[in-house]
Design a protein around this motif. Structure first.
Motif, PDB file in Angstrom:
ATOM      1  N   PRO A   1       8.822   0.451  -1.191  1.00  0.00           N
ATOM      2  CA  PRO A   1       7.399   0.748  -2.064  1.00  0.00           C
ATOM      3  C   PRO A   1       7.710   1.264  -3.422  1.00  0.00           C
ATOM      4  O   PRO A   1       6.769   0.708  -4.226  1.00  0.00           O
TER       5      PRO A   1
ATOM      6  N   SER B   1       5.244   2.856   3.612  1.00  0.00           N
ATOM      7  CA  SER B   1       6.462   3.198   3.821  1.00  0.00           C
ATOM      8  C   SER B   1       6.935   2.730   5.291  1.00  0.00           C
ATOM      9  O   SER B   1       7.868   3.110   5.847  1.00  0.00           O
ATOM     10  N   TYR B   2       6.208   1.786   5.927  1.00  0.00           N
ATOM     11  CA  TYR B   2       6.536   1.405   7.421  1.00  0.00           C
ATOM     12  C   TYR B   2       7.918   0.480   7.163  1.00  0.00           C
ATOM     13  O   TYR B   2       8.546   0.615   8.374  1.00  0.00           O
TER      14      TYR B   2
ATOM     15  N   THR C   1       0.784  -1.107   0.077  1.00  0.00           N
ATOM     16  CA  THR C   1       0.159   0.020   0.039  1.00  0.00           C
ATOM     17  C   THR C   1       0.736   1.290   0.029  1.00  0.00           C
ATOM     18  O   THR C   1       0.152   2.167   0.192  1.00  0.00           O
ATOM     19  N   SER C   2       2.125   0.965  -0.140  1.00  0.00           N
ATOM     20  CA  SER C   2       3.048   2.030  -0.075  1.00  0.00           C
ATOM     21  C   SER C   2       3.195   2.866   1.198  1.00  0.00           C
ATOM     22  O   SER C   2       3.604   4.283   1.320  1.00  0.00           O
TER      23      SER C   2
ATOM     24  N   PRO D   1       2.940  -4.247   7.646  1.00  0.00           N
ATOM     25  CA  PRO D   1       1.752  -4.411   8.310  1.00  0.00           C
ATOM     26  C   PRO D   1       0.967  -5.608   7.367  1.00  0.00           C
ATOM     27  O   PRO D   1       0.060  -6.034   7.748  1.00  0.00           O
ATOM     28  N   GLN D   2       1.323  -5.596   5.945  1.00  0.00           N
ATOM     29  CA  GLN D   2       0.501  -6.529   5.102  1.00  0.00           C
ATOM     30  C   GLN D   2       1.396  -7.750   4.796  1.00  0.00           C
ATOM     31  O   GLN D   2       0.900  -8.954   4.307  1.00  0.00           O
TER      32      GLN D   2
HETATM   33  S1  SF4 Z   1       5.575  -1.905   4.875  1.00  0.00           S
HETATM   34 FE1  SF4 Z   1       4.548  -3.283   3.321  1.00  0.00          FE
HETATM   35  S2  SF4 Z   1       2.889  -2.348   2.432  1.00  0.00           S
HETATM   36 FE2  SF4 Z   1       4.250  -0.739   3.533  1.00  0.00          FE
HETATM   37  S3  SF4 Z   1       5.398  -0.024   1.682  1.00  0.00           S
HETATM   38 FE3  SF4 Z   1       6.694  -1.472   2.894  1.00  0.00          FE
HETATM   39  S4  SF4 Z   1       6.282  -3.257   1.819  1.00  0.00           S
HETATM   40 FE4  SF4 Z   1       4.709  -1.651   1.266  1.00  0.00          FE
END
Ligand code: SF4
Ligand code: SF4
Length: 366
Positions: free
Chosen positions: A301, A289-290, A286-287, A345-346
């Motif tokens: 991302p 950036s976590y 979802t971009s 989180p994904q």
């Molecule tokens: S934490 Fe996961 S969902 Fe969020 S930008 Fe990074 S890869 Fe994508």
């Protein structure tokens, strides 16, 4: 919670940024002011948003407003908590950063079964319940990105005031999904929805399908249709949108001030596009950036953004340009150190998917 006063909630995680990657404060403040003046009362932030800049910025902004005129939500970063003392320290820091003496909504951030059990074992949930009794938390909930099974476990484990899930017309079978929404509804637990447009990625629709949607969209954009899709769910008191431009704020407020149900044709068009996209997308990034920054400079991302665009649209000029300009920030720089994996989180297997990005983009597969 009633549906009023306003269905749209302002997500403070995708503010416009300066070239240095800081929040563009004048522009972000203008967006927030517009929202305030047009009836948006719910503001959602988190300890870690914008590299920890979101809370202090929002706190400063909200100081000009009467505390009773807005509802404030923030989140405990459970991955930074190893003891009750950690949770207490972070909670106090959050009150200070946001310049308030209570939170309307407080969430344990991005819970899954394993981390929920850890929070229970550490006594963190009991500590938060004490803060509820003390009136410093009005409503206690959790945000969620894991599997439906984990969602069911957490939902059944205690009497939550609300939950927050990712839900949109593409993700009906992902994470908590439709089954999670229905389960929470059955238990009388309000569902706050995040990512109704999936960080904007629902707007990237292949031309042949876009045409189809536009034919039935009447005056609405795809973003507006996506918000209206969520608004049809009666157990959703707040739809969060992490807005990055003033235009998005204006459009979302206009859409959700009096959201009309979708027509049958609009439902069918979104279902068709959703099914096509579910089959094509590389992953559900979802971009947010976590996972950033990567210690080895990979633009995670960005890599997944190009990959998903490539999978939907093929190797067009935009994909080629973006891919060529990645240089050392591309997937090949990944050393598989695994530092990013627990942060997503994904639950995306980031290094593994980065290898797939490289393989497909460098060979021009599809
Ligand atoms: S934490 Fe996961 S969902 Fe969020 S930008 Fe990074 S890869 Fe994508
Ligand atoms: S696994 Fe790869 S992408 Fe993730 S932090 Fe390590 S080097 Fe960066």
């Amino acid at each position: 919670m009633s549906r009023k006063p306003f269905l749209l909630g302002f997500g403070a995680m995708r503010f416009p940024q300066t070239e240095e990657g800081k929040i563009d404060r004048p522009l972000a403040a203008e967006m927030l002011r517009y929202a305030m003046e047009h009836g948006v009362t719910y503001y959602d932030t988190a300890y870690t948003y914008h590299a920890r800049e979101s809370e202090p910025f929002l706190g400063e902004f909200l100081q000009d407003y009467d505390r009773a005129s807005f509802q404030l939500a923030t989140k405990l970063p459970q991955w930074l908590v190893e003891s009750v003392d950690d949770a207490r320290r972070i909670f106090e820091e959050q009150l200070e950063r946001l310049k308030v003496d209570y939170f309307d909504y407080y969430l344990v951030h991005s819970l899954r079964k394993k981390t929920y059990v850890k929070m229970v074992d550490l006594g963190v949930i009991t500590y938060l319940e004490k803060e509820v009794q003390a009136g410093r938390i009005k409503k206690l909930g959790f945000s969620f990105h894991s599997s439906f099974e984990d969602f069911r476990y957490i939902l059944h484990s205690r009497a939550w005031d609300f939950c927050q899930i990712q839900y949109n017309w593409l993700d009906i079978e992902e994470q908590a999904g439709r089954a999670g929404y229905e389960l929470a509804t059955e238990h009388g637990i309000p569902v706050i929805v995040m990512e109704p447009i999936k960080g904007g990625s629902l707007l990237s629709i292949p031309p042949h399908l876009k045409e189809q949607v536009e034919q039935v969209a009447e005056e609405d954009s795809i973003a507006a249709l996506s918000l209206r899709w969520v608004a049809e769910h009666r157990n959703v008191p707040v739809i969060l949108s992490g807005m990055s431009t003033l235009e998005q704020v204006v459009e979302n407020i206009a859409t959700l001030s009096d959201p009309q149900p979708l027509t049958d044709e609009q439902h069918s068009a979104l279902e068709e596009v959703g099914s096509y996209m579910r089959n094509r997308l590389g992953n559900g990034c979802t971009s947010c950036s976590y996972c950033m920054p990567c210690p080895f400079g990979v633009d995670i991302p960005g890599s997944f953004g190009i990959w998903n665009t490539f999978r939907l649209f093929g190797r067009n000029e935009q994909v080629s340009k973006r891919w060529e300009s990645m240089g050392d920030t591309g997937p090949l720089s990944c050393t598989r150190c695994m530092a990013c994996v627990p942060l997503c989180p994904q639950e995306i297997p980031i290094p593994f998917d980065l290898a797939r990005v490289h393989e497909e983009l460098s060979q021009g597969a599809l």
